[in-house]
Write an enzyme that holds these catalytic residues in place. Structure first.
Site, PDB file in Angstrom:
ATOM      1  N   ASN A  70      46.588  32.582  38.189  1.00 31.65           N
ATOM      2  CA  ASN A  70      45.371  32.292  38.969  1.00 31.65           C
ATOM      3  C   ASN A  70      44.358  31.773  37.958  1.00 31.65           C
ATOM      4  O   ASN A  70      43.781  32.550  37.195  1.00 31.65           O
ATOM      5  CB  ASN A  70      44.846  33.557  39.652  1.00 31.65           C
ATOM      6  CG  ASN A  70      43.477  33.322  40.262  1.00 31.65           C
ATOM      7  OD1 ASN A  70      43.119  32.183  40.583  1.00 31.65           O
ATOM      8  ND2 ASN A  70      42.699  34.382  40.423  1.00 31.65           N
ATOM      9  N   TRP A  71      44.178  30.476  37.954  1.00 34.32           N
ATOM     10  CA  TRP A  71      43.334  29.866  36.908  1.00 34.32           C
ATOM     11  C   TRP A  71      41.844  30.005  37.175  1.00 34.32           C
ATOM     12  O   TRP A  71      41.038  29.653  36.336  1.00 34.32           O
ATOM     13  CB  TRP A  71      43.709  28.381  36.762  1.00 34.32           C
ATOM     14  CG  TRP A  71      44.970  28.172  35.986  1.00 34.32           C
ATOM     15  CD1 TRP A  71      45.723  29.117  35.338  1.00 34.32           C
ATOM     16  CD2 TRP A  71      45.632  26.913  35.747  1.00 34.32           C
ATOM     17  NE1 TRP A  71      46.806  28.538  34.716  1.00 34.32           N
ATOM     18  CE2 TRP A  71      46.770  27.185  34.970  1.00 34.32           C
ATOM     19  CE3 TRP A  71      45.380  25.606  36.134  1.00 34.32           C
ATOM     20  CZ2 TRP A  71      47.643  26.183  34.549  1.00 34.32           C
ATOM     21  CZ3 TRP A  71      46.243  24.609  35.720  1.00 34.32           C
ATOM     22  CH2 TRP A  71      47.368  24.891  34.927  1.00 34.32           C
ATOM     23  N   LYS A  72      41.472  30.457  38.355  1.00 34.64           N
ATOM     24  CA  LYS A  72      40.043  30.599  38.685  1.00 34.64           C
ATOM     25  C   LYS A  72      39.328  29.261  38.446  1.00 34.64           C
ATOM     26  O   LYS A  72      39.878  28.221  38.759  1.00 34.64           O
ATOM     27  CB  LYS A  72      39.410  31.726  37.871  1.00 34.64           C
ATOM     28  CG  LYS A  72      40.268  32.995  37.856  1.00 34.64           C
ATOM     29  CD  LYS A  72      39.552  34.166  37.288  1.00 34.64           C
ATOM     30  CE  LYS A  72      40.515  35.314  37.102  1.00 34.64           C
ATOM     31  NZ  LYS A  72      39.905  36.598  37.272  1.00 34.64           N
ATOM     32  N   GLU A 101      45.300  44.259  43.414  1.00 33.02           N
ATOM     33  CA  GLU A 101      44.509  43.967  42.226  1.00 33.02           C
ATOM     34  C   GLU A 101      43.305  44.898  42.156  1.00 33.02           C
ATOM     35  O   GLU A 101      42.250  44.613  42.759  1.00 33.02           O
ATOM     36  CB  GLU A 101      43.996  42.529  42.272  1.00 33.02           C
ATOM     37  CG  GLU A 101      45.084  41.484  42.327  1.00 33.02           C
ATOM     38  CD  GLU A 101      44.602  40.164  41.726  1.00 33.02           C
ATOM     39  OE1 GLU A 101      45.191  39.720  40.754  1.00 33.02           O
ATOM     40  OE2 GLU A 101      43.609  39.611  42.228  1.00 33.02           O
ATOM     41  N   GLY A 158      40.296  41.025  34.564  1.00 39.24           N
ATOM     42  CA  GLY A 158      39.529  40.390  33.491  1.00 39.24           C
ATOM     43  C   GLY A 158      38.846  41.366  32.547  1.00 39.24           C
ATOM     44  O   GLY A 158      37.992  40.972  31.765  1.00 39.24           O
ATOM     45  N   SER A 209      44.633  42.237  34.378  1.00 40.40           N
ATOM     46  CA  SER A 209      44.877  42.262  32.927  1.00 40.40           C
ATOM     47  C   SER A 209      46.363  42.368  32.558  1.00 40.40           C
ATOM     48  O   SER A 209      46.730  43.044  31.594  1.00 40.40           O
ATOM     49  CB  SER A 209      44.072  43.379  32.261  1.00 40.40           C
ATOM     50  OG  SER A 209      42.683  43.141  32.434  1.00 40.40           O
ATOM     51  N   GLY A 240      45.432  36.203  35.725  1.00 40.15           N
ATOM     52  CA  GLY A 240      44.338  35.304  35.406  1.00 40.15           C
ATOM     53  C   GLY A 240      44.412  34.842  33.956  1.00 40.15           C
ATOM     54  O   GLY A 240      45.123  33.902  33.614  1.00 40.15           O
ATOM     55  N   GLY A 241      43.685  35.536  33.099  1.00 42.92           N
ATOM     56  CA  GLY A 241      43.502  35.109  31.707  1.00 42.92           C
ATOM     57  C   GLY A 241      44.785  34.739  30.979  1.00 42.92           C
ATOM     58  O   GLY A 241      44.848  33.700  30.302  1.00 42.92           O
TER      59      GLY A 241
HETATM   60  C1  PEP Z   1      43.143  37.605  38.707  1.00 44.60           C
HETATM   61  O1  PEP Z   1      42.363  36.686  38.531  1.00 44.60           O
HETATM   62  O2  PEP Z   1      43.659  37.760  39.812  1.00 44.60           O
HETATM   63  C2  PEP Z   1      43.444  38.498  37.582  1.00 44.60           C
HETATM   64  C3  PEP Z   1      44.262  39.491  37.783  1.00 44.60           C
HETATM   65  O3  PEP Z   1      42.821  38.215  36.394  1.00 44.60           O
HETATM   66  P1  PEP Z   1      43.194  38.841  34.956  1.00 44.60           P
HETATM   67  O4  PEP Z   1      44.696  38.732  34.795  1.00 44.60           O
HETATM   68  O5  PEP Z   1      42.454  38.005  33.966  1.00 44.60           O
HETATM   69  O6  PEP Z   1      42.771  40.272  34.966  1.00 44.60           O
END
Ligand code: PEP
Length: 251
Positions: free
Chosen positions: A9-11, A167, A173, A213, A234-235
């Site tokens: 999920n690149w946001k 989540e 994040g 994360s 995400g990250g």
């Molecule tokens: C997300 O954006 O859905 C997410 C889980 O982000 P991250 O992996 O950065 O916590």
């Protein structure tokens, strides 16, 4: 047997050029994951180029949001059909950032899900509690509310096109991952709810991703949990080598 689904999920990260460069580097690295489904949710501006670059690879491309109407006077919005035209095969709905900053509710999530399914998109429905809700002992109730109301009105056939992403908001994040046991407890609760709503067979076949994360260092222990069928990341999905390590978590 549920096929694991690892999805980025690149946001609001990556220009068109950066997105295409990612695919060109990542496609060789993520090849050969026959047993794992691979996807990336990306900003709307990059979707068409990304989908073109990903043709012939095992990487699915998806939107991070959509509107529930087919078209209309909704400045700034994108319809499910527009995502399909851009080359998307799925859309992420109800992400906690959409709920927190953009007024997404269970009701809007439900409308978007129905519209997305009607356009032929698969859906990742996000759910999860804040830290305050967890500390108040409300985790199960919040997750139940997000899933029950997000999926309201769907039938068993439609459910086959849905992936749930659990989540916990406090883990997104922040570098704080839920422990594998915490993830498993929430996932088992979601599967039980799905069994109550749609029957055991449907509940046993739906995939439930964990998000919050996830990184190459912790993905294996999370994925080892019996009710964890993938990850929404995400990250750690933003760099090709890190993303490749995630999708090859079993090796
Ligand atoms: C997300 O954006 O859905 C997410 C889980 O982000 P991250 O992996 O950065 O916590």
């Amino acid at each position: 047997m549920r096929k694991p689904f690892i999805c980025g999920n690149w946001k609001m990260y990556k220009t068109v050029a950066e997105a295409v460069a990612f695919i060109n580097e990542a496609k060789g690295l993520v090849a050969g994951t026959g047993d794992v489904e691979v996807g990336i949710g990306a900003p709307a501006t990059a979707l068409k180029s990304l989908a073109d670059a990903a043709k012939g690879t095992n990487i699915r491309i998806g939107g991070e949001n959509c509107h529930w109407e087919k078209e209309g006077a909704f400045t700034g919005e994108i319809s499910p059909g527009m995502l399909v035209e851009a080359g998307c095969s799925f859309v992420i709905i109800g992400h906690s950032e959409r709920r927190q900053y953009f007024g997404e509710t269970n009701e809007t999530a439900s409308k978007k899900i129905k519209a997305a399914l009607a356009s032929g998109l698969d859906v990742i429905l996000c759910c999860g509690e804040t830290l305050a809700e967890r500390e108040a002992g409300k985790t199960a109730a919040v997750v139940d509310d997000h899933v029950r109301n997000g999926l309201a009105g769907l039938d068993v056939r439609q459910l086959q096109k849905i992936v749930i992403a659990y989540e916990p908001v406090w883990a997104i994040g922040t570098g704080k991952t839920a422990t594998p046991a915490q993830a498993q407890e929430a996932h088992a609760g979601i599967r039980k709810l799905l069994a109550d709503l749609f029957g055991k067979n449907a509940a046993d076949s739906i995939r439930i991703q964990y998000g919050g994360s996830v990184k190459p260092e912790n993905v294996k222990e999370i994925m080892a949990q019996p009710d964890v069928d993938g990850a929404l990341v995400g990250g750690a999905s933003l760099k090709p080598d890190s993303f490749a390590k995630l999708v090859h978590y079993g090796k």
